[in-house]
Design an enzyme around this catalytic site. Sequence first.
Site, PDB file in Angstrom:
ATOM      1  NE  ARG A 102     -79.065 -11.466 -47.367  1.00 30.13           N
ATOM      2  CZ  ARG A 102     -78.450 -11.089 -48.473  1.00 30.13           C
ATOM      3  NH1 ARG A 102     -77.146 -10.823 -48.471  1.00 30.13           N
ATOM      4  NH2 ARG A 102     -79.111 -11.002 -49.612  1.00 30.13           N
ATOM      5  CE  LYS A 137     -55.687   1.629 -39.432  1.00 29.00           C
ATOM      6  NZ  LYS A 137     -55.416   2.838 -40.254  1.00 29.00           N
ATOM      7  CE  LYS A 169     -48.893   2.211 -36.004  1.00 33.89           C
ATOM      8  NZ  LYS A 169     -50.206   2.010 -36.643  1.00 33.89           N
ATOM      9  CD  GLU A 199     -46.343   4.904 -37.232  1.00 32.09           C
ATOM     10  OE1 GLU A 199     -47.339   4.485 -37.831  1.00 32.09           O
ATOM     11  OE2 GLU A 199     -46.411   5.542 -36.157  1.00 32.09           O
ATOM     12  CG  ASP A 220     -47.618   6.795 -40.990  1.00 29.58           C
ATOM     13  OD1 ASP A 220     -48.411   6.191 -41.731  1.00 29.58           O
ATOM     14  OD2 ASP A 220     -47.984   7.604 -40.116  1.00 29.58           O
TER      15      ASP A 220
END
Length: 282
Positions: A102, A137, A169, A199, A220
């Site tokens: 597994r 992410k 950002k 960004e 973006d």
Amino acid sequence: MTNPLPRILIEPIVRAALLEDLGRAGDITADAVIPATATTRVAFIARDPGIIAGLDCAAIAFALLDPTLALHIHIPDGSEVHPGDTIATIEGNARAIVSAERVALNFLGPLSGIATATNFIAKSIAHTQARITCTRKTTPNLRALQKYAVRCGGGANHRFGLDDAILIKDNHIAIAGGISSAIARARAAAGHLVKIECEVDTLEQLAQALRAGADAILLDNFTLPALREAIAMINHTAIAEASGRITPQTAPAIAETGVDLLSAGWLTHSTKVLDIGLDFLP
């Protein structure tokens, strides 16, 4: 062929997964049902078409439970498989094989799913100069493995962490008092090998970032017409990265605008597991 990750990076992750599964008493089912000296031979069989990634994780899972197990890889990481293909075979102590099964599949299936999804995008934009790339992410503690899977699928990697590049950002910009101020501060702090990406959400912000000397621009959620205008403004003076709404359906048109990179967080957090089974051989 994708260069494998060093074993020293993989083993602690696989070891932790085995410890979680074995708990406080080990595999009480295998110990009760299977004689200690029983041996068997099994094979990883593809049930879906896709790209393989994670075989080293599977190999380490088996080796940690019994280093005498023999694993033979028939289709290596980064290779295409079709339903029914034999990816690898394992033979040796039956208890060790079923106890590691597994954990081995928990790495092999999801990582192959990431490689498969990446490869689908990579092929769809192969007629352009653009490359598909992942983001930060990722599942905690699995970043190195998931980014490796992206490479197996023909993609590129974005930052591995907060310490290997500067990415300014919207929140950074708001707190720093504007794009020009943020980039100026970043430039003053960055070492000579550290790239600065900014960004932007609008063409006006893009103009500011270019004047401030950003090395790369993250465009973006730009529309296709806005992306084409942005590429004309950048004019090869910075790396152009498109982000937002990158899907298998939208990727080709976005790549055709002339961007250098397409970044998609879902590659590492929302892809379908590639169905792979462990079948016993006669």
